[in-house]
Structures are given as structure tokens and as C-alpha cells.
Design a protein around this motif. Structure first.
Motif, short mmCIF file in Angstrom:
data_model
loop_
_atom_site.label_atom_id
_atom_site.label_comp_id
_atom_site.label_asym_id
_atom_site.label_seq_id
_atom_site.Cartn_x
_atom_site.Cartn_y
_atom_site.Cartn_z
N TYR A 36 0.78 -1.08 0.06
CA TYR A 36 -0.01 0.04 0.09
C TYR A 36 0.77 1.28 0.05
CZ TYR A 36 -4.05 -2.87 0.59
OH TYR A 36 -5.08 -4.14 0.22
N SER A 40 0.06 3.88 -2.95
CA SER A 40 -0.46 5.10 -2.80
C SER A 40 0.55 6.24 -3.35
CB SER A 40 -0.47 5.36 -1.12
OG SER A 40 0.62 5.18 -0.46
N CYS A 43 -0.61 6.06 -7.05
CA CYS A 43 -1.97 6.55 -7.45
C CYS A 43 -2.01 8.01 -7.40
CB CYS A 43 -2.94 6.21 -6.12
SG CYS A 43 -4.38 6.44 -6.18
N ASN A 180 -6.85 7.21 -3.16
CA ASN A 180 -5.43 7.53 -2.60
C ASN A 180 -5.46 7.59 -0.98
OD1 ASN A 180 -3.11 9.85 -3.89
ND2 ASN A 180 -2.86 8.17 -2.80
N PHE A 183 -5.68 4.14 0.30
CA PHE A 183 -4.37 3.28 0.06
C PHE A 183 -3.32 3.87 1.59
CE2 PHE A 183 -4.59 2.29 -4.71
CZ PHE A 183 -5.22 1.16 -4.27
N ILE A 184 -3.24 5.14 1.51
CA ILE A 184 -2.56 5.78 2.66
C ILE A 184 -2.91 5.28 4.00
CG2 ILE A 184 -1.86 7.95 3.73
CD1 ILE A 184 -2.18 9.16 1.06
#
Length: 285
Positions: A36, A40, A43, A180, A183-184
């Protein structure tokens, strides 16, 4: 069409990488966490979401946190399913999660169904039931139960992610920005969880493998979205081609690379699943 093929390859390569690295002693949780991190960053670089104008007050943070927890959890279920059930059944269960997403759209988002969509959903449900319960073997009941649980987790889990992403979009948060942030959040929460664990020890090889996994994971999403943008007048072609290609490539890899046996329930389930996906594709405008 090359974009769709590349997206499908990326999806199947994620499964192959997870399956192979798990066998070689890599830690799935550590790989998933670092996956991830790269996803991220990619992304942000690819989609360029408008983070500067994000509204702290109006952003549905509870959804972002929920998806940040669910995504790595489902990824772990995917790794378990690949281990216990094999790549063929896992890819089919993952792709047919769209059936549950559509049922949720009917009950919660008041989406209208026609007879073709109902047929596609019915075929998809029968396909999953055939594949899941055709997995059961009385001579190895414990292992079969693990496989069934892992497959059902993948089926329900990916549907839950899809439903929550749709709900997030309905609140006005743009898809790329939401993705985004998710993912973060998934990376941060996964790292916190790992830091709280005393075992296993951190190894750089897991970080490197996770970053590579993230590149493939994001490539699958980015290429699929790009294909939808380029073929905006033909979403059915993108939807059907992507899902069917992943199922067929997964089947080929399972048989050729891992010598998985295609029993009658799996073959019938595959045929029903592909038929269901075709029916659903024809209902798309």
C-alpha cells in the motif's frame, strides 16, 4: 484491448507473486503493508488527485478508516485462499464478487434490474456455490473447510470493498482522491498493527516484495480505469473482457504452473461464471 490484457495480467501476477513468495517464507502481512506504500505513491503520481482542496470536515473519515482496515484484511484472505484453494478458484471467487455488489445496489441503492441482469446474478451465485462446495473433500475435511472459508472471505470481502467505494463516491468524494486516501490509511494502519506485533521480525526482503506487489496491484487498477476512459462508450466490453480474461489466465496459470486439477464442479462453475459475466456485461450502458 492491450490495456485490458495488461490489467488482467497484472491482476493474475499479484496472485502468482503472493502464492510463490508465501511458499518461500516471506511474511504476507509485511508484504501487504508495503504494497500500500507503493500503491498510494503511484496513485498520487498517476491520477493526480486534488488533495489540496480536500475538506477535512466533509470527508467521510469513518469510511476511509473502515476501508483502510478491510483492504489489507481481504488481501490476507486472498493469500490464504491461494494457499488452500488454489489460484483458479480464488480468481473466480474474486471476480464474481460483482454479483454481491449488484445485489447490494438493488437493495440499498435502488438500482433497477432487468431479466438479463437477474440471469447474470443467478448464474454467478450458482457458479460460486459449485466452486466453493465442490472444493469439499471428506478425506481432508479440515483442509477443505479452510479453503471454503478463505474462498467465501474473498467473495464477500471484495464485494464489501466495492460497495463501500460506491457509497464513498455517492457522498461526493472523487474516486481517485478516495482511493489515494484509502491506500494511505491501509498502509498506516497495517504498519501500526505490525509494530504492535513482536513476531515475526522485520526483513527487508518483505519490504521489497511488498513494494513490487503494490506496483502490480496499482497497475491492475490504473490500466483498468484507463481502459474505461478510452472505451467510455463501450463499458460492457471493458467489464466483460477484464473479468473473463482474469478467470481464463488464472485457470491457465493454475493448471500449467501449479498442476491444479480442474474437477467437474470447478469446470461447470467456470462456465456458469463466465456466462454470468457476459450477461451482466450486456446490461451495461
Amino acid at each position: 484491448m492491450l490495456l485490458i490484457l495488461a490489467a488482467a495480467f497484472s491482476s493474475v501476477l499479484v496472485s502468482i507473486l503472493l502464492k510463490n513468495l508465501k511458499r518461500k517464507g516471506y511474511q504476507p502481512l509485511q508484504m501487504i503493508a508495503w504494497n500500500y506504500a507503493s500503491a498510494s505513491l503511484l496513485c498520487f503520481w498517476w491520477f493526480k488527485p486534488d488533495i489540496q482542496h480536500i475538506s477535512i470536515q466533509h470527508t467521510p473519515w469513518w469510511l476511509i478508516v473502515a476501508l483502510g482496515i478491510i483492504l489489507p484484511s481481504i488481501f490476507l484472505c486472498l493469500a490464504k485462499s491461494l494457499e488452500y484453494a488454489g489460484i483458479v478458484k480464488t480468481e473466480i471467487a474474486q471476480r464474481l464478487s460483482v454479483v454481491l455488489s449488484l445485489l447490494a445496489a438493488y437493495f440499498f441503492f435502488q438500482e433497477q434490474f432487468n431479466s438479463l441482469k437477474l440471469l447474470g446474478i443467478s448464474l454467478g451465485i450458482f457458479a460460486v456455490l459449485l466452486i466453493v462446495f465442490g472444493q469439499f473433500n471428506a478425506s481432508s475435511g479440515h483442509q477443505s473447510k479452510k479453503a471454503i472459508f478463505a474462498l467465501m472471505s474473498v467473495w464477500f470481502g471484495y464485494a464489501a470493498v466495492d460497495i463501500l467505494l460506491k457509497y464513498t463516491s455517492s457522498l461526493g468524494l472523487q474516486f481517485t482522491l478516495a482511493l489515494n486516501l484509502i491506500f494511505i490509511m491501509a498502509f498506516v494502519l497495517s504498519i501500526i498493527y505490525l509494530l504492535l506485533q513482536k513476531k515475526p521480525a522485520w526483513h527487508f526482503k518483505n519490504t521489497l516484495a511488498g513494494l513490487m506487489l503494490g506496483v502490480l496491484n496499482f497497475s491492475n487498477i490504473a490500466l483498468y480505469v484507463k481502459a474505461h476512459i478510452l472505451l467510455k462508450d463501450s463499458p460492457a466490453i471493458v467489464f466483460a473482457s477484464m473479468n473473463i480474461l482474469v478467470v481464463l489466465l488464472g485457470m491457465a496459470c493454475g493448471v500449467v504452473l501449479y498442476k491444479e486439477k480442474l474437477k467437474l464442479p470447478t469446470m461447470l462453475g467456470t462456465i456458469l461464471g463466465i456466462s454470468g459475466l457476459v450477461c451482466l456485461a450486456f446490461t451495461m450502458k
